[in-house]
Write an enzyme that holds these catalytic residues in place. Sequence first.
Site, PDB file in Angstrom:
ATOM      1  N   CYS A  51       0.817  -1.221   0.000  1.00  0.00           N
ATOM      2  CA  CYS A  51       0.000   0.000   0.000  1.00  0.00           C
ATOM      3  C   CYS A  51       0.851   1.271   0.000  1.00  0.00           C
ATOM      4  O   CYS A  51       0.369   2.351  -0.340  1.00  0.00           O
ATOM      5  CB  CYS A  51      -0.951   0.009   1.193  1.00  0.00           C
ATOM      6  SG  CYS A  51      -2.123  -1.355   1.143  1.00  0.00           S
TER       7      CYS A  51
ATOM      8  N   HIS B 148      -3.133   7.637   1.672  1.00  0.00           N
ATOM      9  CA  HIS B 148      -3.566   6.296   1.278  1.00  0.00           C
ATOM     10  C   HIS B 148      -4.974   6.095   1.824  1.00  0.00           C
ATOM     11  O   HIS B 148      -5.267   6.444   2.968  1.00  0.00           O
ATOM     12  CB  HIS B 148      -2.604   5.261   1.868  1.00  0.00           C
ATOM     13  CG  HIS B 148      -3.070   3.852   1.694  1.00  0.00           C
ATOM     14  ND1 HIS B 148      -3.559   3.380   0.490  1.00  0.00           N
ATOM     15  CD2 HIS B 148      -3.132   2.813   2.567  1.00  0.00           C
ATOM     16  CE1 HIS B 148      -3.896   2.106   0.643  1.00  0.00           C
ATOM     17  NE2 HIS B 148      -3.655   1.744   1.878  1.00  0.00           N
TER      18      HIS B 148
ATOM     19  N   ASN C  58     -10.023   0.231  -0.364  1.00  0.00           N
ATOM     20  CA  ASN C  58      -8.561   0.269  -0.301  1.00  0.00           C
ATOM     21  C   ASN C  58      -7.999  -0.352  -1.585  1.00  0.00           C
ATOM     22  O   ASN C  58      -8.098  -1.559  -1.791  1.00  0.00           O
ATOM     23  CB  ASN C  58      -8.099  -0.501   0.936  1.00  0.00           C
ATOM     24  CG  ASN C  58      -6.598  -0.482   1.119  1.00  0.00           C
ATOM     25  OD1 ASN C  58      -5.854  -0.121   0.207  1.00  0.00           O
ATOM     26  ND2 ASN C  58      -6.149  -0.879   2.294  1.00  0.00           N
TER      27      ASN C  58
HETATM   28  O1  UT7 Z   1      -3.818  -0.581   3.442  1.00  0.00           O
HETATM   29  C1  UT7 Z   1      -2.887  -1.258   4.183  1.00  0.00           C
HETATM   30  C2  UT7 Z   1      -3.016  -0.933   5.593  1.00  0.00           C
HETATM   31  N1  UT7 Z   1      -4.213  -1.467   6.144  1.00  0.00           N
HETATM   32  C3  UT7 Z   1      -4.930  -0.722   6.969  1.00  0.00           C
HETATM   33  O2  UT7 Z   1      -4.609   0.423   7.169  1.00  0.00           O
HETATM   34  C4  UT7 Z   1      -6.070  -1.352   7.675  1.00  0.00           C
HETATM   35  C5  UT7 Z   1      -5.983  -1.014   9.128  1.00  0.00           C
HETATM   36  N2  UT7 Z   1      -7.049  -1.544   9.922  1.00  0.00           N
HETATM   37  C6  UT7 Z   1      -8.335  -1.159   9.809  1.00  0.00           C
HETATM   38  O3  UT7 Z   1      -8.688  -0.367   8.965  1.00  0.00           O
HETATM   39  C7  UT7 Z   1      -9.329  -1.674  10.836  1.00  0.00           C
HETATM   40  O4  UT7 Z   1      -8.620  -2.326  11.853  1.00  0.00           O
HETATM   41  C8  UT7 Z   1     -10.395  -2.625  10.247  1.00  0.00           C
HETATM   42  C9  UT7 Z   1     -11.376  -1.837   9.387  1.00  0.00           C
HETATM   43  C10 UT7 Z   1      -9.727  -3.706   9.451  1.00  0.00           C
HETATM   44  C11 UT7 Z   1     -11.198  -3.256  11.369  1.00  0.00           C
HETATM   45  O5  UT7 Z   1     -11.733  -2.281  12.229  1.00  0.00           O
HETATM   46  P1  UT7 Z   1     -11.555  -2.409  13.813  1.00  0.00           P
HETATM   47  O6  UT7 Z   1     -12.321  -1.323  14.409  1.00  0.00           O
HETATM   48  O7  UT7 Z   1     -10.083  -2.484  14.088  1.00  0.00           O
HETATM   49  O8  UT7 Z   1     -12.283  -3.770  14.099  1.00  0.00           O
HETATM   50  P2  UT7 Z   1     -11.689  -5.090  14.768  1.00  0.00           P
HETATM   51  O9  UT7 Z   1     -10.761  -5.779  13.844  1.00  0.00           O
HETATM   52  O10 UT7 Z   1     -11.203  -4.741  16.118  1.00  0.00           O
HETATM   53  O11 UT7 Z   1     -12.999  -5.950  14.874  1.00  0.00           O
HETATM   54  C12 UT7 Z   1     -14.102  -5.562  15.688  1.00  0.00           C
HETATM   55  C13 UT7 Z   1     -15.164  -6.613  15.593  1.00  0.00           C
HETATM   56  C14 UT7 Z   1     -14.638  -8.034  15.754  1.00  0.00           C
HETATM   57  O12 UT7 Z   1     -15.578  -8.764  16.511  1.00  0.00           O
HETATM   58  P3  UT7 Z   1     -15.319  -9.048  18.081  1.00  0.00           P
HETATM   59  O13 UT7 Z   1     -14.031  -9.821  18.116  1.00  0.00           O
HETATM   60  O14 UT7 Z   1     -15.208  -7.689  18.704  1.00  0.00           O
HETATM   61  O15 UT7 Z   1     -16.517  -9.823  18.466  1.00  0.00           O
HETATM   62  C15 UT7 Z   1     -14.618  -8.579  14.358  1.00  0.00           C
HETATM   63  O16 UT7 Z   1     -14.787  -9.973  14.305  1.00  0.00           O
HETATM   64  O17 UT7 Z   1     -15.766  -6.570  14.289  1.00  0.00           O
HETATM   65  C16 UT7 Z   1     -15.793  -7.888  13.739  1.00  0.00           C
HETATM   66  N3  UT7 Z   1     -15.720  -7.780  12.293  1.00  0.00           N
HETATM   67  C17 UT7 Z   1     -16.790  -7.601  11.506  1.00  0.00           C
HETATM   68  N4  UT7 Z   1     -18.097  -7.472  11.793  1.00  0.00           N
HETATM   69  C18 UT7 Z   1     -18.943  -7.278  10.750  1.00  0.00           C
HETATM   70  C19 UT7 Z   1     -14.615  -7.811  11.512  1.00  0.00           C
HETATM   71  N5  UT7 Z   1     -14.955  -7.655  10.224  1.00  0.00           N
HETATM   72  C20 UT7 Z   1     -16.300  -7.510  10.198  1.00  0.00           C
HETATM   73  C21 UT7 Z   1     -17.242  -7.316   9.165  1.00  0.00           C
HETATM   74  N6  UT7 Z   1     -18.539  -7.206   9.488  1.00  0.00           N
HETATM   75  N7  UT7 Z   1     -16.877  -7.206   7.865  1.00  0.00           N
END
Ligand code: UT7
Length: 323
Positions: free
Chosen positions: A114, A250, A280
Site C-alpha cells: 500500500c 492512502h 482500499n
Molecule cells: O492498506 C494497508 C493498511 N491497512 C490498513 O490500514 C487497515 C488497518 N485496519 C483497519 O482499517 C481496521 O482495523 C479494520 C477496518 C480492518 C477493522 O476495524 P476495527 O475497528 O479495528 O475492528 P476489529 O478488527 O477490532 O474488529 C471488531 C469486531 C470483531 O468482533 P469481536 O471480536 O469484537 O466480536 C470482528 O470480528 O468486528 C468484527 N468484524 C466484523 N463485523 C462485521 C470484523 N470484520 C467484520 C465485518 N462485518 N466485515
Amino acid sequence: MTIRAVVVGIGHYLPERVVENSEFEKTLDTSDEWIRSRSGIERRHFAAEGETTSDLGTKAAQAALADAGLEASDIDAIVLATSTADLTFPSAATMIQQKLGMVKGFAYDLQAVCAGFTFAMPNANALITSGQAKRVLVIGAETFSRIMDWEDRSTCVLFGDGAGAVILEAQAGTGENTDRGVLACDMNSDGRFKDLLYVDGGISTGQSGVLKMQGREVFRHAVEKLAGTANTSLERAGLTKEDVDWVVPHQANIRIIQGTAKKLGLGMDKVIVTVQDHGNTSAASIPLALSVGYQNGLIKRGDIVVMEAIGGGLAWGSAVLRW
Ligand code: UT7
C-alpha cells in the site's frame, strides 16, 4: 540549476463493476453499517474476469498521456507500483509498455504494497534528477480482488481494484521550495512487522495465495507512522503544516485518515477522501485520489500536496510536491 520532477499529466481508471457494501450481506455475516462505520467504505470497483492489473494501469496511463497532451513515444520510463502484477514475471510495467505501443525506454515494477506509490515517487524523482529519464510515467495499479479470501469478512470487504497515473517531467528549477515538482520524500520499512499484513502464497508455495491482515494491529501503527513520515517530508522541504494545501493519504480507512490529519494539525477540509467510493486499492489509492481531486478542481497549479501511505512490510512513506 536544479532539475525538478514536475507533474505534467494525471489520469485514472476504475473497472466498470461497482460493488456496494450491501452485496456482501448476501454471503457474509456483515452489514453495510459495520463496513461504513469501521472503515468509511461504501462501495468499490472490481475488475472483470480476465481484466488484469496491466489493463487497468494502461488505461490510467493513457488518461494521463491525454491530460498531458503527450504520446507514449514521449515517455522514457515507466515505474509501476503494484503487488498484484499479472504474472510472476515479466513485470506488469513491461506489459503496460507494450500495450501503450512504447518501443524505447525502460519499465519495471516496484513492490511496497500500500506504500507503493510513496516509494515510486522518490524512485521516479531520482531517475529524473540524476538525468536517466526526462519523462517518467508513475503508475499505481492493483487488482486486490484476485487475492481476497471471500470467506474472511475482516478483509474482503475492505479492498478494491483500480489504477492511477502521473507523468513527471524534468524541468528547470531554482532549488528553492517555491519550485514546482517533487520537493522532498521519505521512505521507511520495518520487516519485524511482516506478519501483520501479508499474502500466504507466492513462489515458495506454488500458489498465489490470499491476503491475511491483523487489522487492529496495522491500525495501531498507522496514524503515528503516517503523521511522522509526512512531517519528515515537510521538514525536508523546508515547509510547515501552514503551507499545506492538500493531504492526499492512502485510502484504507476514514478513521486512519482523520486521525492522521488531526495529528498533523490539519482540518479535513485539506484532505482528499475517496475511500468511500474506491475502498482500499493499495498502491493505486493515492494516484486515484490525486486524479479525482484534480478533476474535481480541488488540486490546482502551485498547491503544496502531501502524500502519505502505509502497508504490508510494514512499509510507509510520504512525498511533498508543488503541483
Ligand atoms: O492498506 C494497508 C493498511 N491497512 C490498513 O490500514 C487497515 C488497518 N485496519 C483497519 O482499517 C481496521 O482495523 C479494520 C477496518 C480492518 C477493522 O476495524 P476495527 O475497528 O479495528 O475492528 P476489529 O478488527 O477490532 O474488529 C471488531 C469486531 C470483531 O468482533 P469481536 O471480536 O469484537 O466480536 C470482528 O470480528 O468486528 C468484527 N468484524 C466484523 N463485523 C462485521 C470484523 N470484520 C467484520 C465485518 N462485518 N466485515
